[in-house]
Design a protein around this motif. Structure first.
Motif, PDB file in Angstrom:
ATOM      1  N   LEU A 274       0.831  -1.195   0.000  1.00 27.18           N
ATOM      2  CA  LEU A 274       0.000   0.000   0.000  1.00 27.18           C
ATOM      3  C   LEU A 274       0.869   1.249   0.000  1.00 27.18           C
ATOM      4  N   ASP A 275       0.541   2.190  -0.878  1.00 25.39           N
ATOM      5  CA  ASP A 275       1.236   3.477  -0.958  1.00 25.39           C
ATOM      6  C   ASP A 275       0.209   4.573  -0.715  1.00 25.39           C
ATOM      7  N   SER A 276       0.370   5.331   0.370  1.00 24.97           N
ATOM      8  CA  SER A 276      -0.543   6.439   0.712  1.00 24.97           C
ATOM      9  C   SER A 276      -2.002   6.000   0.706  1.00 24.97           C
ATOM     10  N   PRO A 277      -2.331   4.873   1.357  1.00 26.97           N
ATOM     11  CA  PRO A 277      -3.669   4.295   1.194  1.00 26.97           C
ATOM     12  C   PRO A 277      -4.735   4.985   2.021  1.00 26.97           C
ATOM     13  N   VAL A 278      -5.979   4.847   1.564  1.00 31.54           N
ATOM     14  CA  VAL A 278      -7.132   5.219   2.371  1.00 31.54           C
ATOM     15  C   VAL A 278      -7.457   4.025   3.263  1.00 31.54           C
ATOM     16  N   LEU A 340       2.712  -4.437   3.358  1.00 30.69           N
ATOM     17  CA  LEU A 340       3.699  -3.361   3.341  1.00 30.69           C
ATOM     18  C   LEU A 340       2.924  -2.063   3.245  1.00 30.69           C
ATOM     19  N   LEU A 341       3.117  -1.166   4.224  1.00 34.55           N
ATOM     20  CA  LEU A 341       2.329   0.067   4.287  1.00 34.55           C
ATOM     21  C   LEU A 341       3.281   1.254   4.320  1.00 34.55           C
ATOM     22  N   MET A 342       3.233   2.081   3.258  1.00 36.03           N
ATOM     23  CA  MET A 342       4.097   3.254   3.143  1.00 36.03           C
ATOM     24  C   MET A 342       3.226   4.507   3.082  1.00 36.03           C
ATOM     25  N   HIS A 343       3.562   5.500   3.928  1.00 35.67           N
ATOM     26  CA  HIS A 343       2.741   6.711   3.989  1.00 35.67           C
ATOM     27  C   HIS A 343       3.608   7.869   4.448  1.00 35.67           C
ATOM     28  N   SER A 344       3.347   9.046   3.903  1.00 33.87           N
ATOM     29  CA  SER A 344       4.066  10.246   4.317  1.00 33.87           C
ATOM     30  C   SER A 344       3.274  10.976   5.401  1.00 33.87           C
ATOM     31  N   ASP A 345       3.955  11.383   6.460  1.00 36.07           N
ATOM     32  CA  ASP A 345       3.282  12.055   7.567  1.00 36.07           C
ATOM     33  C   ASP A 345       2.693  13.402   7.166  1.00 36.07           C
ATOM     34  N   ASP A 346       3.218  14.011   6.104  1.00 34.61           N
ATOM     35  CA  ASP A 346       2.646  15.272   5.614  1.00 34.61           C
ATOM     36  C   ASP A 346       1.964  15.043   4.266  1.00 34.61           C
ATOM     37  N   ASP A 347       1.171  13.974   4.201  1.00 34.27           N
ATOM     38  CA  ASP A 347       0.472  13.582   2.970  1.00 34.27           C
ATOM     39  C   ASP A 347      -0.316  14.744   2.381  1.00 34.27           C
ATOM     40  N   ARG A 375       4.517  13.994   0.544  1.00 34.75           N
ATOM     41  CA  ARG A 375       3.165  14.323   0.100  1.00 34.75           C
ATOM     42  C   ARG A 375       2.399  13.075  -0.371  1.00 34.75           C
ATOM     43  N   HIS A 376       1.258  13.284  -1.053  1.00 38.75           N
ATOM     44  CA  HIS A 376       0.341  12.180  -1.340  1.00 38.75           C
ATOM     45  C   HIS A 376       0.722  11.406  -2.604  1.00 38.75           C
ATOM     46  N   THR A 377       0.916  10.121  -2.474  1.00 38.36           N
ATOM     47  CA  THR A 377       1.258   9.181  -3.563  1.00 38.36           C
ATOM     48  C   THR A 377       2.513   9.588  -4.333  1.00 38.36           C
ATOM     49  N   LYS A 378       3.380  10.382  -3.720  1.00 38.08           N
ATOM     50  CA  LYS A 378       4.598  10.825  -4.393  1.00 38.08           C
ATOM     51  C   LYS A 378       5.848  10.339  -3.656  1.00 38.08           C
TER      52      LYS A 378
END
Length: 405
Positions: A274-278, A340-347, A375-378
């Protein structure tokens, strides 16, 4: 492990809420916003959630082009000032260019390198939509691909099949793009999966502009789109797949999580990336309401409208969305596959809080890789080395499903 409800979620939103509570809240909107006018505002807000936008809003504008120096100057936005490689659509998607490193950050603008694309079509004053795609088609990666049609419940949906150098594999990755984008978004992930020996299927799904639309032409936020992904899993099974990894970006993450729980091919599924998932739509939509200064009561009734039968008159939906079913923190105990969960804290668009909550609820299956600035999905665009290492290392640790399991 029993998952705990994370802070910030909208309790009581979903198909299991009270009709009397709905009526009381609607009455409050009517009193606060003068009846029909209040419901009209609610309808507008709710429809923005479920109606696919034909044009994405442009965040920036071209201030200067220096073709001899190979640079472009854009209005500064939270996205345009982030380091990395990106794409930019201009003139309502009539042209596309690839952008590279930041050359200079000025008071209100940013200068970036031009790497390729439709550079000659650029003009000062054009609006520019900043994109994380970077690649538009498989040939831009220098890889052979096959255009295929997946027989979904709504009709044939186009997809790209890309195989590793050794040829078609029995291990497949089904890659699912996010809301308002197309399968091009998933091209960034292909080299990582291909190098690990996976064949890749980059899918389209209802209402994304490539696949057949739903009859109501409304997003279901994953509550219906998963059926098209399940059809894709069935298609790769027919190609000899014995081991399938699902990957999704943004809303695509919600779609693959739903597919993993409701698929007709559970024995094939090995893992989820998952990349920047809901992870929780209520959390996302409440965040968006705050960002757009939508009154809290209006936002709450809009959530009810998309999740209740009575709301279909306002939104045009054929079926209501079960928002409670799409809360993967509350339903964390139902998840079983490695994630696998990847997310940016300042999405900036999909808050990372629910991703962190899911990682805390299920440390036994979730590998959480936090980013900042991206940022989001980047995430790939901002730090491709770290993103690639995270995916490659995780894939290497996965144990293939045994033959005939």
């Amino acid at each position: 492990m029993k998952a705990q409800r994370h802070a910030g979620s909208g309790r009581g939103v979903g198909t299991r809420g009270s009709t009397l509570a709905d009526a009381a809240m609607i009455a409050g909107v009517g009193a606060a916003a003068v009846g029909a006018l209040g419901l009209a505002v609610v309808a507008t807000v709710a429809r923005k959630v479920v109606v696919p936008a034909r044009d994405r809003p442009s965040e920036a504008r071209i201030v200067r082009i220096d073709r001899s120096a190979g640079t472009i100057e854009l209005i500064s936005t939270p996205d345009t000032i982030v380091p990395g490689r990106y794409g930019s659509w201009v003139t309502r998607r009539a042209a596309y260019v690839q952008l590279g490193d930041i050359v200079e950050v000025r008071e209100r603008t940013v200068v970036r390198t031009l790497l390729g694309g439709d550079i000659e079509a650029l003009r000062v004053g054009q609006e520019a939509e900043f994109s994380g795609w970077f690649f538009r088609r498989p040939e831009e990666l220098g890889l052979p691909s096959e255009e295929v049609l997946v027989p979904t419940p709504l009709g044939p949906a186009p997809a790209w099949a890309i195989h590793p150098e050794a040829g078609q594999s029995s291990r497949w990755a089904v890659l699912v793009h996010g809301r308002g984008t197309t399968r091009s978004e998933a091209l960034r992930a292909v080299p990582s999966f291909r190098n690990a020996g996976y064949s890749c299927l980059l899918v389209s799904y209802r209402n994304d502009g490539d696949a057949p639309p739903a009859a109501d032409f409304r997003y279901a936020l994953g509550d219906e789109e998963w059926r098209d992904v399940d059809a894709a899993i069935g298609w790769v099974r027919e190609q000899g797949a014995a081991d399938v990894v699902l990957m999704g970006w943004s809303m695509g993450g919600a779609i693959v999580l739903q597919a993993s729980r409701r698929t007709s091919h559970p024995e094939l599924l090995r893992a989820i990336a998952l990349d920047s998932p809901v992870i929780d739509w209520v959390d996302v939509l409440q965040h968006q309401a705050r960002e757009n200064r939508i009154p809290g009561l209006v936002g709450r009734v809009a959530l009810l409208a998309i999740s209740r039968r009575w709301g279909r008159l306002l939104t045009g939906q054929a079926t209501s969305i079960d928002l409670a079913r799409l809360d993967y923190v509350a339903n964390a105990a139902d998840l079983a596959l490695p994630i696998l969960l990847m997310h940016s804290d300042d999405d900036g668009y999909v808050p990372a809080g629910p991703s962190r909550a899911l990682a805390l609820a299920r440390p036994d299956i979730v590998t959480f890789v936090p980013f900042t600035v991206a940022r989001h999905t980047k995430l790939w665009n901002y730090d491709p080395e770290r993103w690639t290492a995270a995916v490659s290392d995780w894939l290497e640790e996965l144990v293939p499903l045994p033959p005939g399991h």
